[in-house]
Design a protein around this motif. Structure first.
Motif, PDB file in Angstrom:
ATOM      1  N   LEU A 146     -19.919   0.098 -34.322  1.00  0.00           N
ATOM      2  CA  LEU A 146     -18.964   1.061 -33.783  1.00  0.00           C
ATOM      3  C   LEU A 146     -19.123   1.123 -32.271  1.00  0.00           C
ATOM      4  O   LEU A 146     -20.224   1.362 -31.773  1.00  0.00           O
ATOM      5  N   PHE A 147     -18.038   0.908 -31.538  1.00  0.00           N
ATOM      6  CA  PHE A 147     -18.038   0.969 -30.085  1.00  0.00           C
ATOM      7  C   PHE A 147     -17.485   2.324 -29.633  1.00  0.00           C
ATOM      8  O   PHE A 147     -16.389   2.714 -30.036  1.00  0.00           O
ATOM      9  N   ILE A 148     -18.248   3.005 -28.781  1.00  0.00           N
ATOM     10  CA  ILE A 148     -17.807   4.290 -28.229  1.00  0.00           C
ATOM     11  C   ILE A 148     -17.750   4.155 -26.716  1.00  0.00           C
ATOM     12  O   ILE A 148     -18.740   3.784 -26.076  1.00  0.00           O
ATOM     13  N   GLY A 149     -16.586   4.444 -26.136  1.00  0.00           N
ATOM     14  CA  GLY A 149     -16.474   4.306 -24.687  1.00  0.00           C
ATOM     15  C   GLY A 149     -15.092   4.593 -24.158  1.00  0.00           C
ATOM     16  O   GLY A 149     -14.268   5.242 -24.808  1.00  0.00           O
ATOM     17  N   SER A 150     -14.846   4.064 -22.979  1.00  0.00           N
ATOM     18  CA  SER A 150     -13.596   4.302 -22.247  1.00  0.00           C
ATOM     19  C   SER A 150     -12.774   3.016 -22.226  1.00  0.00           C
ATOM     20  O   SER A 150     -12.956   2.119 -23.046  1.00  0.00           O
ATOM     21  N   SER A 151     -11.882   2.921 -21.245  1.00  0.00           N
ATOM     22  CA  SER A 151     -11.085   1.705 -21.101  1.00  0.00           C
ATOM     23  C   SER A 151     -11.958   0.491 -20.787  1.00  0.00           C
ATOM     24  O   SER A 151     -11.542  -0.650 -21.001  1.00  0.00           O
ATOM     25  N   MET A 152     -13.164   0.705 -20.300  1.00  0.00           N
ATOM     26  CA  MET A 152     -14.086  -0.409 -20.070  1.00  0.00           C
ATOM     27  C   MET A 152     -14.404  -1.125 -21.380  1.00  0.00           C
ATOM     28  O   MET A 152     -14.663  -2.325 -21.404  1.00  0.00           O
ATOM     29  N   THR A 153     -14.384  -0.382 -22.473  1.00  0.00           N
ATOM     30  CA  THR A 153     -14.667  -0.948 -23.786  1.00  0.00           C
ATOM     31  C   THR A 153     -13.430  -1.573 -24.407  1.00  0.00           C
ATOM     32  O   THR A 153     -13.498  -2.667 -24.971  1.00  0.00           O
ATOM     33  N   ILE A 154     -12.286  -0.910 -24.314  1.00  0.00           N
ATOM     34  CA  ILE A 154     -11.146  -1.345 -25.111  1.00  0.00           C
ATOM     35  C   ILE A 154     -10.100  -2.116 -24.326  1.00  0.00           C
ATOM     36  O   ILE A 154      -9.279  -2.812 -24.911  1.00  0.00           O
ATOM     37  N   ARG A 155     -10.102  -2.049 -22.998  1.00  0.00           N
ATOM     38  CA  ARG A 155      -9.109  -2.828 -22.256  1.00  0.00           C
ATOM     39  C   ARG A 155      -9.398  -4.317 -22.440  1.00  0.00           C
ATOM     40  O   ARG A 155     -10.482  -4.791 -22.128  1.00  0.00           O
ATOM     41  N   GLY A 156      -8.444  -5.039 -22.957  1.00  0.00           N
ATOM     42  CA  GLY A 156      -8.682  -6.423 -23.336  1.00  0.00           C
ATOM     43  C   GLY A 156      -9.348  -6.545 -24.690  1.00  0.00           C
ATOM     44  O   GLY A 156      -9.673  -7.639 -25.132  1.00  0.00           O
ATOM     45  N   TRP A 157      -9.582  -5.398 -25.344  1.00  0.00           N
ATOM     46  CA  TRP A 157     -10.139  -5.348 -26.698  1.00  0.00           C
ATOM     47  C   TRP A 157     -11.472  -6.082 -26.779  1.00  0.00           C
ATOM     48  O   TRP A 157     -11.669  -7.026 -27.536  1.00  0.00           O
ATOM     49  N   MET A 158     -12.408  -5.578 -26.000  1.00  0.00           N
ATOM     50  CA  MET A 158     -13.753  -6.150 -25.944  1.00  0.00           C
ATOM     51  C   MET A 158     -14.418  -6.295 -27.322  1.00  0.00           C
ATOM     52  O   MET A 158     -15.001  -7.345 -27.621  1.00  0.00           O
ATOM     53  N   PRO A 159     -14.342  -5.273 -28.201  1.00  0.00           N
ATOM     54  CA  PRO A 159     -15.002  -5.442 -29.499  1.00  0.00           C
ATOM     55  C   PRO A 159     -14.490  -6.649 -30.277  1.00  0.00           C
ATOM     56  O   PRO A 159     -15.237  -7.296 -30.998  1.00  0.00           O
ATOM     57  N   PHE A 160     -13.196  -6.969 -30.113  1.00  0.00           N
ATOM     58  CA  PHE A 160     -12.629  -8.087 -30.853  1.00  0.00           C
ATOM     59  C   PHE A 160     -13.196  -9.408 -30.333  1.00  0.00           C
ATOM     60  O   PHE A 160     -13.381 -10.353 -31.096  1.00  0.00           O
ATOM     61  N   GLU A 161     -13.454  -9.480 -29.027  1.00  0.00           N
ATOM     62  CA  GLU A 161     -14.042 -10.707 -28.488  1.00  0.00           C
ATOM     63  C   GLU A 161     -15.480 -10.872 -28.967  1.00  0.00           C
ATOM     64  O   GLU A 161     -15.929 -11.991 -29.231  1.00  0.00           O
ATOM     65  N   VAL A 162     -16.208  -9.767 -29.095  1.00  0.00           N
ATOM     66  CA  VAL A 162     -17.561  -9.847 -29.657  1.00  0.00           C
ATOM     67  C   VAL A 162     -17.487 -10.385 -31.087  1.00  0.00           C
ATOM     68  O   VAL A 162     -18.295 -11.235 -31.493  1.00  0.00           O
ATOM     69  N   GLU A 163     -16.519  -9.916 -31.865  1.00  0.00           N
ATOM     70  CA  GLU A 163     -16.317 -10.430 -33.217  1.00  0.00           C
ATOM     71  C   GLU A 163     -16.062 -11.932 -33.201  1.00  0.00           C
ATOM     72  O   GLU A 163     -16.605 -12.691 -34.018  1.00  0.00           O
ATOM     73  N   ALA A 164     -15.184 -12.377 -32.288  1.00  0.00           N
ATOM     74  CA  ALA A 164     -14.825 -13.798 -32.229  1.00  0.00           C
ATOM     75  C   ALA A 164     -16.036 -14.661 -31.892  1.00  0.00           C
ATOM     76  O   ALA A 164     -16.197 -15.762 -32.444  1.00  0.00           O
ATOM     77  N   ILE A 165     -16.882 -14.177 -30.988  1.00  0.00           N
ATOM     78  CA  ILE A 165     -18.097 -14.918 -30.649  1.00  0.00           C
ATOM     79  C   ILE A 165     -18.974 -15.059 -31.885  1.00  0.00           C
ATOM     80  O   ILE A 165     -19.465 -16.143 -32.209  1.00  0.00           O
ATOM     81  N   SER A 166     -19.169 -13.962 -32.602  1.00  0.00           N
ATOM     82  CA  SER A 166     -20.041 -14.009 -33.784  1.00  0.00           C
ATOM     83  C   SER A 166     -19.451 -14.904 -34.872  1.00  0.00           C
ATOM     84  O   SER A 166     -20.189 -15.588 -35.586  1.00  0.00           O
ATOM     85  N   ALA A 167     -18.128 -14.913 -35.000  1.00  0.00           N
ATOM     86  CA  ALA A 167     -17.489 -15.729 -36.031  1.00  0.00           C
ATOM     87  C   ALA A 167     -17.664 -17.217 -35.773  1.00  0.00           C
ATOM     88  O   ALA A 167     -17.565 -18.033 -36.699  1.00  0.00           O
ATOM     89  N   SER A 168     -17.904 -17.591 -34.499  1.00  0.00           N
ATOM     90  CA  SER A 168     -18.060 -19.008 -34.155  1.00  0.00           C
ATOM     91  C   SER A 168     -19.511 -19.487 -34.224  1.00  0.00           C
ATOM     92  O   SER A 168     -19.785 -20.663 -34.016  1.00  0.00           O
ATOM     93  N   ALA A 169     -20.424 -18.572 -34.510  1.00  0.00           N
ATOM     94  CA  ALA A 169     -21.846 -18.925 -34.566  1.00  0.00           C
ATOM     95  C   ALA A 169     -22.137 -19.733 -35.830  1.00  0.00           C
ATOM     96  O   ALA A 169     -21.358 -19.719 -36.792  1.00  0.00           O
ATOM     97  N   PRO A 170     -23.265 -20.455 -35.867  1.00  0.00           N
ATOM     98  CA  PRO A 170     -23.572 -21.296 -37.030  1.00  0.00           C
ATOM     99  C   PRO A 170     -23.662 -20.504 -38.325  1.00  0.00           C
ATOM    100  O   PRO A 170     -23.962 -19.306 -38.336  1.00  0.00           O
ATOM    101  N   THR A 171     -23.398 -21.172 -39.421  1.00  0.00           N
ATOM    102  CA  THR A 171     -23.527 -20.572 -40.745  1.00  0.00           C
ATOM    103  C   THR A 171     -24.930 -20.006 -40.930  1.00  0.00           C
ATOM    104  O   THR A 171     -25.915 -20.620 -40.545  1.00  0.00           O
TER     105      THR A 171
END
Length: 330
Positions: A112-137
């Motif tokens: 869970l991400f709690i913050g301001s526009s620094m967190t959600i502008r550009g949807w930062m949590p979604f990019e963190v998800e994308a990075i993790s999804a590309s990691a090795p099995t």
């Protein structure tokens, strides 16, 4: 308008723990005329949520799975003046993954991400998800949710209390693995430590691990001295609260070096304070590494960042995370 009122009735009944009654009212809303595809997906999610909250997980899986195939499920139904994006499919997937982690992945981490526009502008949590999804099995996959409000710092979130639709209520609402708490460059150091520790204690009381996201300084902050001072304030918070730190300002210093020009510093920003795509990727890599203890080097990056530059950004983030968190491990 009538459909909206009917939907709200069903949602209220869920909050009151009247799950069977909620499903009856939500079914009425689904059958009304003029309900959009996005609202239908929201209603279906609420039906699934009522089963989930009641502990009827077999039925919850069936109802939540329906959401994923609905036409409006991936459309944003923004809340809190558009700062808090809400996608019915994402919310459904979060519960489904909690009940049954995806085959082939390592442990799924719900953050869970709690913050301001620094967190959600550009949807930062979604990019963190994308990075993790590309990691090795076999390595963790991250599923995110957010509670955000433009221009809001952790002291305000704390002082909102713990009633319905507050940051503390959101922490308590779900078995999160982590809560990512955004710090802010112009908070007084003593307030940063005070409210950071309060949130950490609260999160741990709910069996949630806190992580601090050192969001970027404003572009006008003197470089490098102002960046270094801000990072040192966050290090003191990390030590006082005994929680990992995603050290974005330190990563900027590592990437840019001590003699960066204003133009080089400015390339990380879209405006006076919010990151460009390069800056957002730097921050997302720091957060990913702080959550997992794993290197982001070689993982997913935005297509508009050349591979060589993305590699340097990822290296800077990984170096900063290890420096700020010498105890870190996978």
């Amino acid at each position: 308008k009538k459909a909206k009122m009917q939907m709200d009735t069903g949602t209220t009944l869920i909050l009151e723990g009247k799950f069977a009654e909620a499903r009856t009212e939500l079914a009425k809303a689904m059958a009304m005329e003029g309900v959009t595809d996005n609202d239908k997906a929201h209603i279906q999610f609420q039906i699934g949520l009522s089963c989930y909250e009641a502990g009827d997980f077999d039925r919850a899986k069936t109802e939540l799975q329906k959401v994923l195939d609905m036409p409006g499920a991936n459309a944003n139904q923004a809340r809190n003046n558009n700062w808090d994006p809400y996608f019915p499919a994402r919310e459904a997937r979060l519960r489904l993954r909690q009940m049954a982690p995806e085959a082939g992945a390592g442990k799924n981490l719900n953050a869970l991400f709690i913050g301001s526009s620094m967190t959600i502008r550009g949807w930062m949590p979604f990019e963190v998800e994308a990075i993790s999804a590309s990691a090795p099995t076999g390595t963790p996959r991250i599923t995110s949710a957010n509670y955000v409000r433009g221009g809001t710092k952790i002291d305000v979130f704390w002082n909102d209390g713990d009633t319905r639709d507050t940051a503390k209520a959101r922490i308590a609402s779900f078995p999160w693995d982590f809560v990512v708490l955004e710090t802010f460059y112009n908070m007084k150091p003593e307030d940063l430590i005070k409210y950071g520790k309060l949130f950490c204690d609260f999160a741990r009381s709910k069996n949630v691990k806190p992580v601090f996201y050192e969001s970027q300084p404003a572009k006008a902050v003197p470089y490098p001295d102002g960046y270094r001072k801000y990072h040192e304030d966050n290090l003191r918070l990390k030590e006082a609260a005994n929680a990992p730190l995603a050290p974005v300002a330190l990563a900027q210093l590592h990437y840019l070096g001590p003699n960066a020009t204003p133009e080089q510093v400015g390339a990380f920003y879209d405006d006076w304070v919010h990151f460009s795509g390069r800056g957002k990727h730097l921050a997302a890599c720091c957060i990913y590494a702080a959550l997992t203890g794993l290197s982001p080097v070689g993982l997913e990056h935005p297509k508009d960042i050349p591979d060589e530059e993305a590699g340097k950004i990822q290296e800077a983030a990984w170096k900063a995370v290890r420096e700020a968190n010498p105890e870190i491990k996978p």
